[in-house]
Design an enzyme around this catalytic site. Structure first.
Site, PDB file in Angstrom:
ATOM      1  N   HIS A  68       0.765  -1.117   0.065  1.00  0.00           N
ATOM      2  CA  HIS A  68      -0.007   0.074  -0.196  1.00  0.00           C
ATOM      3  C   HIS A  68       0.848   1.305  -0.060  1.00  0.00           C
ATOM      4  CE1 HIS A  68      -0.113   1.516   4.318  1.00  0.00           C
ATOM      5  NE2 HIS A  68       1.121   0.771   4.282  1.00  0.00           N
ATOM      6  N   CYS A 122       3.792   5.416   5.662  1.00  0.00           N
ATOM      7  CA  CYS A 122       3.988   4.063   6.338  1.00  0.00           C
ATOM      8  C   CYS A 122       5.412   3.654   6.454  1.00  0.00           C
ATOM      9  CB  CYS A 122       3.127   2.943   5.857  1.00  0.00           C
ATOM     10  SG  CYS A 122       3.006   1.474   6.704  1.00  0.00           S
ATOM     11  N   GLN A 140      -7.243  -2.529   9.684  1.00  0.00           N
ATOM     12  CA  GLN A 140      -8.407  -1.754  10.079  1.00  0.00           C
ATOM     13  C   GLN A 140      -9.619  -2.192   9.239  1.00  0.00           C
ATOM     14  OE1 GLN A 140      -7.382   2.546  10.859  1.00  0.00           O
ATOM     15  NE2 GLN A 140      -5.177   1.741  10.563  1.00  0.00           N
ATOM     16  N   SER A 163      -5.410   5.905   9.805  1.00  0.00           N
ATOM     17  CA  SER A 163      -4.289   6.086   9.679  1.00  0.00           C
ATOM     18  C   SER A 163      -4.323   7.482   8.504  1.00  0.00           C
ATOM     19  CB  SER A 163      -3.536   4.855   8.897  1.00  0.00           C
ATOM     20  OG  SER A 163      -3.561   3.691  10.172  1.00  0.00           O
ATOM     21  N   HIS A 166      -5.398   5.698   1.468  1.00  0.00           N
ATOM     22  CA  HIS A 166      -4.389   4.445   1.025  1.00  0.00           C
ATOM     23  C   HIS A 166      -4.622   4.201  -0.548  1.00  0.00           C
ATOM     24  CE1 HIS A 166      -3.820   2.712   5.366  1.00  0.00           C
ATOM     25  NE2 HIS A 166      -5.009   3.487   5.413  1.00  0.00           N
TER      26      HIS A 166
END
Ligand code: 3TB
Length: 170
Positions: A68, A122, A140, A163, A166
Site C-alpha cells: 500500500h 507508512c 483496520q 491512519s 491508501h
C-alpha cells in the site's frame, strides 16, 4: 502510555520519534504495543493452538499479501511518519495527492512500489509498501474489506482509514 521498559526517543537522522526498550535495547518505528501483540500471538500459538483465531482472527482462513501507499493528513490517528514529523496537510489535500499517484500508476508511468518508497507515510515504504501476508482481523476494517475483494495484482482506488488514505495493491 508505553509498556514497561519502553521509552520514546528521537532519531536525528530521520528527524522522527522511535521506540526504545531499555532492557532489550530493541528499537522500532512502530509503537511497541504491536510488538506485544506479535509476541502475545507467538506465545498463545505455542500454548493454545486455537488461540490464533482469537488473537489475529485469521483462524487459518486464507491470508493475502498486499502493498500500500499511505498518505497521512492532520486528522490521521498518528499524524507523523518517517517522512514528516508533524503532518499538517488536510484530508482533502491527501486525497488529491493520492488520486494523482493513482493516475500515474494506472497510466503505466510508474508503479505503486516505486512511489511508496519515497511518498508513503507508512514504515512499509522501506519495503516498497509491502505489508507481507495478513489474514482477517489484523488490518483496520476499511483496509481489510477492500484488500480482500481485490484480485491478485489489482489496485484499489482511494481507501480511507483512521491512519489516512491508501492505495492498496494485492
Ligand atoms: N503487518 C501487521 N499485521 N502489522 C500490524 C498492522 C496494524 C494495522 N494497520 C493498519 O490497518 C494500517 C493498514 C496497513 C498499515 C496500517 C497502519 C500503519 C501506519 O499507520 P499508523 O499506524 O501510523 O496510523 N502501519 C502499520 O501498521 C505497519 N506496522 C505496517 C507494516 C510496516 C512494515 C512491515 C509490515 C507492516 C492496524 N490494525 O492498525
Amino acid at each position: 502510555g508505553l509498556p514497561p521498559d519502553w521509552e520514546v526517543r528521537h532519531s536525528n537522522s530521520k528527524n522522527l520519534p522511535y521506540y526504545f526498550n531499555q532492557k532489550t535495547h530493541e528499537s522500532r518505528w512502530e509503537p511497541p504495543e504491536e510488538a506485544d501483540t506479535e509476541k502475545l500471538k507467538i506465545y498463545m500459538a505455542q500454548h493454545h493452538s486455537s488461540a490464533n483465531t482469537r488473537i489475529d482472527g485469521a483462524g487459518g482462513e486464507g491470508k493475502i499479501r498486499a502493498a500500500h501507499l499511505l498518505v497521512k493528513h492532520k486528522d490521521s490517528r498518528r499524524p507523523s511518519s518517517w517522512r514528516e514529523t508533524n503532518i499538517t496537510r488536510t484530508k482533502e489535500e491527501a486525497i488529491e495527492m493520492l488520486k494523482g499517484y493513482e493516475e500515474q500508476i494506472r497510466s503505466g508511468q510508474t508503479t505503486l512500489g516505486d512511489l511508496a518508497v519515497s511518498e508513503s507515510d507508512c514504515s512499509s515504504a522501506r519495503k516498497r509498501g509491502d505489508l507481507g501476508f495478513f489474514g482477517k482481523g489484523q488490518m483496520q476494517k476499511e483496509f481489510e474489506d477492500t484488500a480482500f475483494t481485490l484480485q491478485p495484482g489489482e489496485m484499489s482506488g482511494v481507501v480511507e482509514t483512521a491512519s489516512g488514505v491508501h492505495l492498496i495493491q494485492r
